[in-house]
Design a protein around this motif. Structure first.
Motif, mmCIF file in Angstrom:
data_model
loop_
_atom_site.group_PDB
_atom_site.id
_atom_site.type_symbol
_atom_site.label_atom_id
_atom_site.label_comp_id
_atom_site.label_asym_id
_atom_site.label_seq_id
_atom_site.Cartn_x
_atom_site.Cartn_y
_atom_site.Cartn_z
ATOM 1 N N ILE A 34 0.869 -1.178 0.000
ATOM 2 C CA ILE A 34 0.000 0.000 0.000
ATOM 3 C C ILE A 34 0.903 1.224 0.000
ATOM 4 C CG2 ILE A 34 -1.788 1.246 1.308
ATOM 5 C CD1 ILE A 34 -2.492 -1.508 2.604
ATOM 6 N N SER A 35 0.548 2.245 -0.735
ATOM 7 C CA SER A 35 1.418 3.412 -0.825
ATOM 8 C C SER A 35 1.593 4.096 0.529
ATOM 9 C CB SER A 35 0.894 4.423 -1.849
ATOM 10 O OG SER A 35 -0.215 5.136 -1.317
ATOM 11 N N LEU A 36 2.745 4.707 0.706
ATOM 12 C CA LEU A 36 3.025 5.453 1.933
ATOM 13 C C LEU A 36 1.977 6.538 2.144
ATOM 14 C CD1 LEU A 36 4.704 6.352 4.348
ATOM 15 C CD2 LEU A 36 6.209 7.560 2.761
ATOM 16 N N LYS A 37 1.606 7.226 1.077
ATOM 17 C CA LYS A 37 0.607 8.297 1.184
ATOM 18 C C LYS A 37 -0.724 7.738 1.695
ATOM 19 C CE LYS A 37 -1.756 11.889 -1.414
ATOM 20 N NZ LYS A 37 -1.926 12.554 -2.692
ATOM 21 N N THR A 38 -1.117 6.582 1.204
ATOM 22 C CA THR A 38 -2.381 5.983 1.635
ATOM 23 C C THR A 38 -2.316 5.570 3.098
ATOM 24 O OG1 THR A 38 -2.931 5.271 -0.607
ATOM 25 C CG2 THR A 38 -4.034 4.119 1.198
ATOM 26 N N GLU A 43 -4.107 6.633 8.597
ATOM 27 C CA GLU A 43 -3.798 6.932 9.996
ATOM 28 C C GLU A 43 -4.290 8.316 10.431
ATOM 29 O OE1 GLU A 43 0.246 6.199 11.097
ATOM 30 O OE2 GLU A 43 0.102 4.068 10.644
ATOM 31 N N SER A 44 -4.392 9.232 9.498
ATOM 32 C CA SER A 44 -4.859 10.579 9.847
ATOM 33 C C SER A 44 -6.356 10.760 9.560
ATOM 34 C CB SER A 44 -4.043 11.631 9.093
ATOM 35 O OG SER A 44 -4.268 11.537 7.700
ATOM 36 N N LYS A 45 -7.048 9.651 9.287
ATOM 37 C CA LYS A 45 -8.488 9.645 9.015
ATOM 38 C C LYS A 45 -8.879 10.470 7.788
ATOM 39 C CE LYS A 45 -10.084 8.783 13.720
ATOM 40 N NZ LYS A 45 -11.079 9.141 14.731
ATOM 41 N N GLN A 46 -7.974 10.584 6.842
ATOM 42 C CA GLN A 46 -8.283 11.290 5.602
ATOM 43 C C GLN A 46 -8.642 10.324 4.481
ATOM 44 O OE1 GLN A 46 -5.291 14.198 4.584
ATOM 45 N NE2 GLN A 46 -5.014 14.760 6.727
ATOM 46 N N HIS A 47 -8.535 9.028 4.754
ATOM 47 C CA HIS A 47 -8.812 8.018 3.734
ATOM 48 C C HIS A 47 -9.468 6.823 4.400
ATOM 49 C CE1 HIS A 47 -8.177 5.714 0.025
ATOM 50 N NE2 HIS A 47 -7.832 4.703 0.793
ATOM 51 N N ILE A 48 -10.544 6.340 3.811
ATOM 52 C CA ILE A 48 -11.197 5.117 4.268
ATOM 53 C C ILE A 48 -10.598 3.972 3.450
ATOM 54 C CG2 ILE A 48 -13.357 3.853 4.427
ATOM 55 C CD1 ILE A 48 -14.752 6.629 4.477
#
Length: 76
Positions: A34-38, A43-48
Motif C-alpha cells: 500500500i502506498s506510503l501516502k495511503t 492513519e490521519s483519518k483522511q482516507h477510508i
C-alpha cells in the motif's frame, strides 16, 4: 446513504501496532504493498481503506480486521 463516518475508523490502533513492532509508515507501506501516502492518510483519518487494504494491514499485524477497523452505522 453510502457515506461512512470516518470517525468510526480506529487509526490509532494501526499507530499502536506499528509502534509495538517499531516500524515506520514507510515500512508498513512496503510490507503491505500500500502506498506510503495511503497509509499516512488512513492513519490521519483522511482516507477510508478498501476492504482489501484493511485486510492486508490486519494480516501484516496478525490481527482481525475488526481490531483495527470498525464501522457502526448511526453511531456518532
Amino acid at each position: 446513504n453510502t457515506d461512512m463516518d470516518i470517525r468510526m475508523l480506529l487509526p490509532e490502533k494501526i499507530v499502536e501496532a506499528r509502534a509495538a513492532l517499531g516500524i515506520t509508515q514507510k515500512e508498513l507501506a512496503s510490507a503491505t504493498g500500500i502506498s506510503l501516502k495511503t497509509i499516512a492518510n488512513i492513519e490521519s483519518k483522511q482516507h477510508i481503506p478498501s476492504l482489501l487494504y484493511a485486510m492486508r494491514i490486519a494480516d501484516f499485524f496478525h490481527k482481525p480486521v475488526t481490531s483495527l477497523f470498525c464501522y457502526h452505522p448511526g453511531v456518532q
